[in-house]
Design a protein around this motif. Sequence first.
Motif: not given
Length: 818
Positions: A62, A75-76, A78-80, A86, A613
């Motif tokens: 990070e 990206f963060l 929608n990261q899940n 990642g 991403a």
Amino acid sequence: MTPTPVGQSPVIRNLKDFDPQSGSAVERALFNHRGLVVLLCIIVTLLLGWQTTRLQLNASFEKTIPAHHPYIQNFLRNQNDLTGLGNAVRIAVANPSGSIYEARYLDVLRRLSDDIFLLPGVNRVQMKSLWTPNTRWVGVTEDGLDGGPVIPEGYDGGASSLQQLNSNIARSGEVGQLVALDSKSSVIYVPLLAKDPQGVLLDYTAFSRQLETLRAKYEGQGVTIHITGFAKIVGDLIEGVRAVLLFFGLAVLIAAAAVYWYTRCVRSTALVVLASLVAVVWQLGLLPALGYSIDPYSILVPFLVFAIGMSHGAQKMNGIMQDIGRGTHKLIAARYTFRRLFVAGLTALLADAVGFAVLLVIDIQVIRELAIAASIGVGVLIFTNLILLPILLSYTGVSEKAAARSLRAEREAGMHPLWRFFDLFTQRRWAACAIAVSVVLGLAGFVASTQLAVGDLDPGAPELRPESRYNRDVSFMTSSYGASIDVLAVMVKTPDGACSNYETLNKVDTLEWELRQLDGVEGTSSLAQLSRRVLAGLNEGNPKWYEFLHNQDMLNTIAAGAPRELYSESCGLLTLNVFLRDHKADTLARVVSHVEQFARNNDSADAQFQLAAGSAGIEVATNIVVKEAWRLMLLVVYTSVVTLCFIAFRSWKAVVVAVLPLLLTSMLAEALMVALGIGVKVATLPVIALGVGIGVDYALYILSITLARMRQGASLSEAYHAALLFTGKVVMLTGATLAIGVITWIASPIKFQADMGLLLAFMFLWNMLGALILLPALAHFLLKPTSTLAASASATLHNADGRDTRTLKGTAPKTSAT
């Protein structure tokens, strides 16, 4: 009284003849209480030395990404919903004597997959291999659409099970992803968590060692293992720290040997090295106290602090040795040197600190922490090398033989061919030639620097050597799977439940086709492409049906059984994966530019195309941030240096004389980066800033003495010659010594350390030559002894020529103390 030459203070052999209340308030506060100062420094050193035991060497994924860049924000957010895009490790397990369709190989793969599943830091929900249930196939059978895990139900390792596995893999779409094109290896995909459930950060060193333990264990069972990913790069870099420490120790020995060769005095050499090492201890001790750790990218900072400390320490030691050689008491000699050089040294160190601090403008946490660590290190040098070292030398002095030798060498140096050569550049003909050559070099450097790229210029991990195990693993992945490990993901936002709408998928399909035509794109995957494949499968595999039909019911049916990595659970996000040949700067820029143009032309309320991403997407954002901050950083650092120089000299002409050699070195250093194939990135930005700070050190020490002597009425030639004898010798010594010390880094197994060694050696040498050759040449045309320039020099530099109102007891206020 006639002013005495610079560097030749009045000889006072007995302390009772010296007024302890002479000098500035700072000098009196320090030297009249020097025992207390030493005691406080010892206490601080012990405390911070204990603090260094708490310093951790680790890294964070990070921290290496620009968290506030729009791409990273996308990206963060929608990261899940993004699977496999990642921080992850890919482990290819190859069968060197056959294919993956062998019971022995599959048994080894299963056991290795189970062991990796249990490693701390693994995101077990998203981990994927042939043995995980989320690796599925979809196909058309006699009963219609069917699917299931690629490992057949009731698998027993027999011929029938292996044949069924082969069929399932062919229908899974994983060939080229989890399964090699030649069917001789398969991948275990291992996404990582930044923190464990207890909130403890992932220990990359421990994780990398665990992977190496598993590699050694299972390679003894008939397979070969290849590992790629950020965690492995960091692990290899951290393992290479031992080599970094070795080269650090070698540089310390080289610097100490050079200073001893110059002084022939063990005690003064030991104190110069000791003071510089104390600065490193203070810096490393302050980091954990302030909540910081150290990572592979900032591991070189302690050496840079040591190098800067040696440069300043040698100047203080040289001044004290010369005064002692003339018979001056060691305490008084230390105070003389403090008066002459404290302001020049302070200005230089502030310039160094600013050069690092400007890195804070870059929105990447790892660079910001490096800037903080380096600024702290340079800040403590003010106490250890500008204050503590002269005070320590006021106790120990130098050996009589060394002092006499120094004085004899100074007298003989007046006729030394080298000093006569440098003095030639104060004459019009030689000065004009030096400036003309510098202009030509500057123009050539500027033209070459325009070709300097931002980002990586080589495939694999450029921080490591091409022949390293990691880069050989990357090469294996690229050749076996038809694409590199570099994936750029385009996120397509839609209303919830609308990700399979025909209009949206049709746009995705169009973008996919366009991207596949670009140089550097090896392939793509998306829900639109899957729809084409399924439609052909539903029609007996006839390629004529490999088409994107306007049939919403069919698209909904296909989406229902599609892998989760292609769309989110709420069906509000589509993922278009673009597999790239490499992550070179040109490749990334070409693909991103096309996607951005497509988004401008096709974004609507029902579909927004967002970057980015995947590993390549994160690298794109990093390159953009570095590119934007690069020139801004140079502008800020030069503005700061110009400001500090103007405060010290109070003359724009003197500022020009000091700064132009730095500018030349910066342009030539960028040209060298082009020649070496080094891009501007996280690892190289600090070196670019450092070059300016180190260079101004040399210029300030020489120019301050030159101006002070010219203020006494000396000609430029006389003033520059005096500066050469007093500070120029040490500038040459430290410049050459530090260049030799860092050039040894080219033997390091870590490539970015070797590259930094070349760049730093180049900068040390060119900054030294600029201060010795270009500075007097510019001074010939800009600085005049009889002008008001020298008289307007900063009042804080008045002690550079030794003038003080109360040095000798009973003297008049205007008595010279030089």
